[in-house]
Design an enzyme around this catalytic site. Structure first.
Site, short mmCIF file in Angstrom:
data_model
loop_
_atom_site.label_atom_id
_atom_site.label_comp_id
_atom_site.label_asym_id
_atom_site.label_seq_id
_atom_site.Cartn_x
_atom_site.Cartn_y
_atom_site.Cartn_z
N ASP A 1 -8.58 -8.99 3.78
CA ASP A 1 -8.33 -7.96 4.77
C ASP A 1 -9.43 -7.91 5.83
O ASP A 1 -10.27 -7.01 5.79
CB ASP A 1 -8.21 -6.60 4.07
N GLU B 1 -12.54 -2.43 12.04
CA GLU B 1 -12.49 -1.68 10.78
C GLU B 1 -13.63 -2.05 9.83
O GLU B 1 -14.32 -1.17 9.30
CB GLU B 1 -11.14 -1.91 10.08
N GLU C 1 0.82 -1.21 0.00
CA GLU C 1 0.00 0.00 0.00
C GLU C 1 0.86 1.27 0.00
O GLU C 1 0.67 2.17 0.81
CB GLU C 1 -0.95 -0.02 1.21
C1 GCV Z 1 -2.43 0.22 8.53
C2 GCV Z 1 -5.97 -2.07 5.36
C3 GCV Z 1 -6.35 -0.87 6.18
C4 GCV Z 1 -5.17 0.06 6.37
C5 GCV Z 1 -4.04 -0.72 7.02
C6 GCV Z 1 -3.70 -1.92 6.14
C7 GCV Z 1 -2.63 -2.81 6.75
O1 GCV Z 1 -5.73 -1.71 4.05
O2 GCV Z 1 -7.43 -0.22 5.59
O3 GCV Z 1 -5.58 1.12 7.19
O4 GCV Z 1 -2.89 0.06 7.21
O5 GCV Z 1 -4.85 -2.71 5.96
O6 GCV Z 1 -3.00 -3.80 7.37
O7 GCV Z 1 -1.46 -2.52 6.61
#
Ligand code: GCV
Length: 666
Positions: free
Chosen positions: A353, A381, A274
């Site tokens: 995720d 989340e 990411e």
């Molecule tokens: C901390 C997802 C979440 C991100 C998170 C990422 C990860 O994409 O939305 O906020 O980043 O996972 O686990 O690294």
């Protein structure tokens, strides 16, 4: 006045659960009482027994092997292990180190707090060794005080790029040690801005102080590391793990870091994910990156926990070949066996995720020569933002019990992460945590059950969800049996209820982009994140079979064949693995479309049922707790109704197939 709740370490007055006389004299064998952890433990014990039972115990210290404890009959081998047994004139704790004493103390306090009869609980001696070597919390706290995916206020570790150490810090250590946590990563895995300077003079003093506080409760401090530190703070032009200049920089840096923060356990790294930098930039593998750092920190007893959340987040939604679910496996499996001894791969429970339902990641049980750690998320989340009640322990139990068929025996996820399968001492479980500086720590008071439950389960994976829920209620809300039953009755089904009113049959997503709260069926459908449901007027689901992306075949047999077949695949995951017509009949006998309608209508009704149950507690539980949860339920019902109506309307409009029961669809 403290500005935070005591949760399960409040030690309010309790009824005696039987004769408590023995608690007046406590023998501690294996510790002189002068190490810091034992001192903290004894302080906790005295304070707890005084407030709960008005008992002021006499402490008697003996050495390990002293012939006092006859009932345990076993040698204590592990530093975190303990044995509690009854003597004629007292209770005896045997342990090998302060950590063992600490966990024994919390065991006693918990039983007293639940008003259990200690004469029964410890009648035949209780020897306990924690299930997992590492039992960790991962904070996604940023140094400006914000929390990525935080739903309970701001960080209590940071204000304005400074580290805060106050009473709450110490109480946090007590709180999490009491449930068995022994490691904490205090900063977000996305290491940016000020956080990149954590490994510099700017923060050493505070980190050293924090590390000492944690160490007093058997907790190791860990930091998330910016993989590109050589560039961002080191003035080099590369972060290539095989570049001599880069290696030399890290060697100097780690020597400095471990000297300044001697209690440090190591680092957690999110690389090539990411937008975060990583070894791929230099044509190197994930193993190259992890091993380079691990070799350097090894001299200081450090470990590198390397996350497997590596995937292409710039996918073209038109492309049906690239499958995000495959990415972890494809990126990490080829180097199985290459990761050095003090590297642990941290693997999210599912391949996507943290959706409300996913299959277990095929890396767990795929990797056979690599240290592994499971990552789950108690920050809600995708599971309701600590507005909707969603007790996640039943899900974690399912994951831990999943048979991977990676070996003849000891093949569950639980066996892999507790080190049995590989015989490794570097393994364990981590949760992305759900805390913040809200008064009650977790936003929704009932979300505290996920923090409590995660710790308890990581320490003892044999505990049932029900036991954990009941302990949480007794220790934090009430001893009244009706209240306990009512709240346990809210917690236990809440995850499946959440699942029913949100995305069906394992397909996941359908959430509002960015926030991940609330329904948006097509929110991610034409986006770059690799998270699609592929619904059209005939059917829905992603073909991950041998005819599709091939993901199903990444599992060991018989899991691969089961997932590969729409007939054999369990209903709850069928749309994760298969693209099916709306008229396809599930094992339940219902068609896919009727299942969608039924579960959504039911889920919304069941959510109303949970709220109604909570309403019966008015006047029976603390007003503040009552109102906090009541207000969340109001919002949960709005959310559940939106999900129900939007999902049902969407699929009715796509499929044109009416609900058999003729309910209102828009
Ligand atoms: C901390 C997802 C979440 C991100 C998170 C990422 C990860 O994409 O939305 O906020 O980043 O996972 O686990 O690294």
């Amino acid at each position: 006045m403290k500005n935070y709740a005591d949760l399960w370490i409040g030690y309010n007055k309790r009824q005696q659960g039987g004769d408590c006389n023995r608690l007046k004299k406590i023998y501690i064998n294996g510790s002189s009482g002068s190490d810091r952890i034992t001192e903290n433990a004894v302080h906790e014990l005295k304070n707890g027994l005084k407030s709960m039972l008005d008992i002021d115990p006499e402490m008697v210290y003996g050495q390990i092997g002293a012939p006092i404890a006859a009932t345990c009959g076993k040698e204590i081998l592990d530093s975190e292990e303990y044995c509690i047994s009854l003597l004629d004139d007292g209770v005896s704790i045997d342990a090998k180190s302060g950590s063992g004493v600490l966990y024994a103390v919390f065991d006693i306090l918990r039983n007293v707090s639940c008003e259990r009869d200690i004469n029964e609980v410890y009648a035949s001696g209780k020897t306990v060794r924690p299930s997992n070597p590492l039992r960790m919390l991962n904070h996604w706290d940023n140094m400006d005080g914000s929390i990525e995916r935080g739903y309970s206020g701001e960080s209590f570790f940071y204000i304005d790029n400074e580290i805060v150490i106050d009473d709450r810090t110490k109480d946090y250590a007590r709180l999490i040690a009491s449930i068995g946590i022994n490691a904490v990563v205090i900063n977000n895995v996305n290491v940016k801005q000020a956080a990149s300077y954590m490994i510099t003079d700017r923060y050493f003093d505070k980190l050293a102080e924090l590390g000492e506080i944690f160490a007093g409760y058997g907790i190791k401090l860990f930091l998330s590391l910016n993989y590109a530190s050589t560039i961002e703070i080191g003035g080099l032009d590369s972060a290539d793990p095989l570049d001599e200049k880069v290696i030399a920089w890290w060697k100097d840096k780690m020597a400095e870091v471990f000297k300044k923060i001697p209690t440090l356990g190591g680092f957690l790294v999110k690389a090539d994910s990411e937008g975060r930098p990583g070894p791929f930039t230099y044509g190197r593998t994930q193993a190259d990156g992890a091993n380079m750092l691990a070799d350097i920190v090894k001299d200081y007893g450090g470990i590198i926990i390397w996350r497997c959340f590596v995937y292409n987040c710039k996918q073209d939604w038109r492309d049906r070949k690239t499958d995000r679910a495959r990415a972890g496996y494809d990126n990490f499996m080829p180097m199985d066996g290459d990761y050095h001894d003090n590297v642990i791969l941290q693997i999210k429970n599912g391949p996507m995720d943290f959706q409300i339902r996913e299959p277990v990641s095929p890396l767990l049980g795929g990797l056979k020569k690599t240290n592994q750690m499971l990552e789950v998320q108690i920050a809600q989340e995708y599971t309701g933002h600590q507005i909707d009640v969603c007790f996640l322990i039943p899900e974690f139990k399912e994951i831990l019990g999943f048979k991977t068929y990676c070996s003849e025996k000891d093949d569950t996820v639980g066996d892999i992460i507790n080190g049995k399968t590989l015989g490794s001492r570097y393994s364990g479980i981590a949760a992305v945590t759900n805390t913040g500086n809200d008064f009650n720590w977790t936003g929704n008071y009932l979300a505290g059950a996920n923090l409590f439950g995660f710790g308890r389960l990581s320490f003892d994976t044999e505990l049932s969800s029900e036991q954990i829920a009941e302990e949480f209620v007794r220790m934090t809300i009430s001893q009244d049996i009706d209240v306990v039953k009512t709240i346990v009755g809210i917690l236990l089904p809440s995850r499946e209820i959440y699942e029913r009113y949100t995305s069906p049959l394992g397909i996941g997503w359908m959430v509002q982009p960015a926030t991940h709260y609330g329904c948006s069926v097509d929110g991610y459908e034409y986006d770059r994140w690799g998270t699609y449901h592929r619904a059209d007027h005939l059917g829905i689901g992603v073909d991950r079979t041998d005819k599709g992306t091939g993901y199903a075949l990444l599992y060991n047999e018989p899991n691969a064949s089961i997932y590969n077949s729409p007939e054999k695949c369990p209903d709850e995951l069928v749309l994760f693995f298969h693209h099916l017509p709306y008229t396809h009949k599930l094992h339940s006998g219902k068609t896919v479309i009727q299942h969608i309608y039924d579960t959504h209508f039911e889920g919304y009704e069941e959510a109303k049922g949970l709220a109604a149950k909570w309403d019966t507690l008015k006047g029976k539980v603390d007003d503040e707790i009552f109102e906090n949860v009541r207000e969340r339920f109001d919002r949960q019902l709005v959310n559940a109704r939106e999900w129900c109506d939007q999902v049902n309307s969407y699929f009715f409009r796509k499929s044109g197939i009416p609900d058999e029961k003729g309910r209102e669809i828009y």
